[in-house]
Scaffold this active site. Structure first.
Site, PDB file in Angstrom:
ATOM      1  N   GLU A 166       0.795  -1.226   0.000  1.00  0.00           N
ATOM      2  CA  GLU A 166       0.000   0.000   0.000  1.00  0.00           C
ATOM      3  C   GLU A 166       0.831   1.282   0.000  1.00  0.00           C
ATOM      4  OE1 GLU A 166      -2.886  -0.187   3.178  1.00  0.00           O
ATOM      5  OE2 GLU A 166      -4.015  -1.777   2.187  1.00  0.00           O
ATOM      6  N   GLU A 356      -5.322  -8.783   0.858  1.00  0.00           N
ATOM      7  CA  GLU A 356      -6.056  -8.456   2.084  1.00  0.00           C
ATOM      8  C   GLU A 356      -7.526  -8.226   1.751  1.00  0.00           C
ATOM      9  OE1 GLU A 356      -4.639  -5.156   4.494  1.00  0.00           O
ATOM     10  OE2 GLU A 356      -2.561  -5.759   4.159  1.00  0.00           O
TER      11      GLU A 356
HETATM   12  C1  GBH Z   1      -4.657  -2.217   5.414  1.00  0.00           C
HETATM   13  O1  GBH Z   1      -4.752  -0.870   5.243  1.00  0.00           O
HETATM   14  C2  GBH Z   1      -3.312  -2.504   5.981  1.00  0.00           C
HETATM   15  O2  GBH Z   1      -2.458  -3.089   5.022  1.00  0.00           O
HETATM   16  C3  GBH Z   1      -3.340  -3.333   7.240  1.00  0.00           C
HETATM   17  O3  GBH Z   1      -2.107  -3.255   7.861  1.00  0.00           O
HETATM   18  C4  GBH Z   1      -4.485  -2.855   8.105  1.00  0.00           C
HETATM   19  O4  GBH Z   1      -4.458  -3.473   9.357  1.00  0.00           O
HETATM   20  C5  GBH Z   1      -5.749  -3.181   7.398  1.00  0.00           C
HETATM   21  O5  GBH Z   1      -5.765  -2.654   6.112  1.00  0.00           O
HETATM   22  C6  GBH Z   1      -7.002  -2.712   8.119  1.00  0.00           C
HETATM   23  O6  GBH Z   1      -7.055  -1.327   8.189  1.00  0.00           O
HETATM   24  O7  GBH Z   1      -9.883   7.224   3.146  1.00  0.00           O
HETATM   25  O8  GBH Z   1      -8.500   8.043   1.340  1.00  0.00           O
HETATM   26  O9  GBH Z   1      -7.498   6.889   3.193  1.00  0.00           O
HETATM   27  C7  GBH Z   1      -5.956  -0.429   4.690  1.00  0.00           C
HETATM   28  C8  GBH Z   1      -5.939   1.052   4.668  1.00  0.00           C
HETATM   29  C9  GBH Z   1      -7.936   2.247   4.730  1.00  0.00           C
HETATM   30  C10 GBH Z   1      -6.454   2.423   2.866  1.00  0.00           C
HETATM   31  C11 GBH Z   1      -8.990   2.921   3.954  1.00  0.00           C
HETATM   32  C12 GBH Z   1      -7.489   3.130   2.124  1.00  0.00           C
HETATM   33  C13 GBH Z   1      -9.391   4.474   2.296  1.00  0.00           C
HETATM   34  C14 GBH Z   1      -8.841   5.561   1.464  1.00  0.00           C
HETATM   35  N1  GBH Z   1      -7.010   1.553   3.871  1.00  0.00           N
HETATM   36  N2  GBH Z   1      -8.377   3.802   3.037  1.00  0.00           N
HETATM   37  S1  GBH Z   1      -8.660   7.032   2.338  1.00  0.00           S
END
Ligand code: GBH
Length: 451
Positions: A166, A356
């Site tokens: 990510e 994931e």
């Molecule tokens: C993942 O991140 C991670 O890889 C993991 O470590 C984590 O524990 C898991 O998910 C659960 O959170 O609102 O514009 O930021 C996911 C992170 C969260 C990225 C939601 C994108 C939405 C876009 N994601 N996010 S924004």
């Protein structure tokens, strides 16, 4: 294929990441990471939680591998903590750090579980942060050295390598919004970080391809979401296109087309942001062929035009669908649409791994000693049905890794959000099977979505 059945050889897995589960942060020569520093900075993480102990997996990895064997998974996605291998990020390696991952991989192999290794899941050595971190080009080169060190020692036992997890989250949440380590709020640092993360992927890929005989496959994991306008106002549609440009295309376009998306470059230029123009040979290296794309999917993004907002002129709005404990909408159809889009616009016949997918809910141990999590079972079931439909439509999805094996340190949310199929009692470190774990075991056994 019958509805909800998966192809033979489909890889069923669970996923974790080093800082979220290992603990033992000062053991066997591990160096400090930016997440140690960040979580120990007051006000950054929910109730001051840290990864100091986490799930104590560093000491309990054998028992955790036994749990995986009981689940019946064929694969386990975990990450290596860079500061265990190079405590200062570069220079002198720490063999005791490597030993831990060798022991883990041996335990997995004894159980016939295939390791899927992520090289970077957000725990940059603090020493490298002090030299500029991901905003600094040199970090990409240090990452490639670290990656090559692991390739040379572990490749025979590792069939799947993932360079970065990510890069959007690292660049934007780490350097622009400041919600994640290193907690910067500097858009230019964010863009430099995004590029250097992609460059670090490219350099590691090169080291993998050029470093002699290799056994495994290598790819990168992106967090991808369909972005949809909240209304049918054309301004909202343009706003959705912009967030798509930053969240999805800013990473997909360089990897699969060798260039940043021109509409976004023009958008940022219009704001007077002097985006660096990366050398052509870096863009070419970033677009070098990979063996699979890793996709992390949780939800969609709904957006509205918001002229006053800096940088993106949009804001995210709450959608109407039921939500998880993270406040993310449950939207399985988005996963199917995302996979179809990837195949048509970017990946074609390239294999995809869902690296994931999962959900946090407010789980609790009930008086009968069980953890009943019907909402998680429903979430997983509907997302797996979406994956199976995409496969039936020809998207080459080869595996699925449930996030997560067990409840763990959920970054800025600390231990308040539970994503596991195993419930973790953080006082006793007991692992308790949630109903979803029992259910997932049956899915794996049947190679099909079951009730
Ligand atoms: C993942 O991140 C991670 O890889 C993991 O470590 C984590 O524990 C898991 O998910 C659960 O959170 O609102 O514009 O930021 C996911 C992170 C969260 C990225 C939601 C994108 C939405 C876009 N994601 N996010 S924004």
């Amino acid at each position: 294929m019958t509805e909800g059945r998966f192809p033979e050889g489909f890889l069923w897995g669970v996923a974790t990441a080093a800082y979220q589960i290992e603990g033992a942060v000062a053991e066997d020569g591990r160096g400090e990471s930016i997440w140690d520093r960040f979580s120990h900075t007051p006000g950054k993480v929910y109730q001051g939680h840290t990864g100091d102990v986490a799930c104590d997996h560093y000491h309990r990895y054998r028992a955790d591998v036994e749990e995986m064997a009981r689940l019946g998974v064929g694969a386990y996605r975990f990450s290596v903590a860079w500061p265990r291998i190079f405590p200062q990020g570069r220079g002198q390696a720490n063999p005791k750090g490597l030993d831990f991952y060798r022991r883990l991989i041996d335990a997995l192999r004894e159980r016939g579980i295939v390791p899927v290794v992520t090289l970077y899941h957000w725990d940059l050595p603090q020493a490298l942060q002090e030299r500029g971190g991901w905003a600094h080009r040199d970090t990409a080169y240090r990452f490639a050295d670290y990656a090559a060190y692991l390739f040379d020692r572990l490749d025979e036992a590792v069939p799947y390598w993932i360079t970065q997890n990510e890069p959007f989250v690292v660049a934007i949440l780490g350097h622009v919004t400041g919600e994640h380590a290193p907690g910067l709020q500097d858009p230019m640092a964010g863009f430099r970080a995004a590029h250097h993360l992609l460059l670090s992927h490219a350099l590691a890929l090169q080291a993998y391809r050029e470093g002699g005989r290799r056994h495994g496959r290598i790819g990168i994991t992106l967090n991808l979401s369909p972005v949809e306008p909240a209304g049918d106002d054309p301004e909202d549609e343009a706003a959705a296109r912009r967030l798509d440009g930053l969240l999805n295309r800013w990473f997909l376009d360089p990897l699969f087309r060798g260039a940043y998306p021109s509409d976004m470059v023009a958008h940022f230029a219009g704001l007077g942001l002097p985006l660096p123009e990366p050398p052509q040979e870096e863009m070419r290296a970033i677009a070098a062929p990979i063996d699979f794309l890793g996709v992390n999917y949780y939800s969609r993004q709904l957006v509205r035009h918001e002229p006053g907002e800096p940088l993106m002129a949009m804001r995210q709005v709450e959608g109407p669908l039921p939500k998880t404990a993270m406040g993310w909408e449950v939207y399985p159809e988005g996963l199917r649409r995302l996979l179809e889009r990837l195949r048509h616009e970017y990946t074609g016949e390239l294999p995809i791994l869902i690296t994931e997918n999962g959900a946090a809910f407010d789980d609790a141990v009930s008086p009968d000693g069980a953890v009943h999590d019907p909402a998680r079972v429903a979430y997983l079931r509907d997302h797996l049905l979406a994956v199976s439909r995409a496969i039936d439509d020809g998207v080459p999805v080869r595996g699925y890794f449930l996030w997560s094996l067990m409840d763990n340190f959920e970054w800025a949310h600390g231990y308040s959000k539970r994503f596991g199929v195993l419930y973790v009692d953080f006082d006793t470190q007991a692992r308790i099977w949630k109903d979803s774990a029992h259910w997932y075991r049956r899915v794996i056994e049947a190679n099909a979505v079951v009730d």
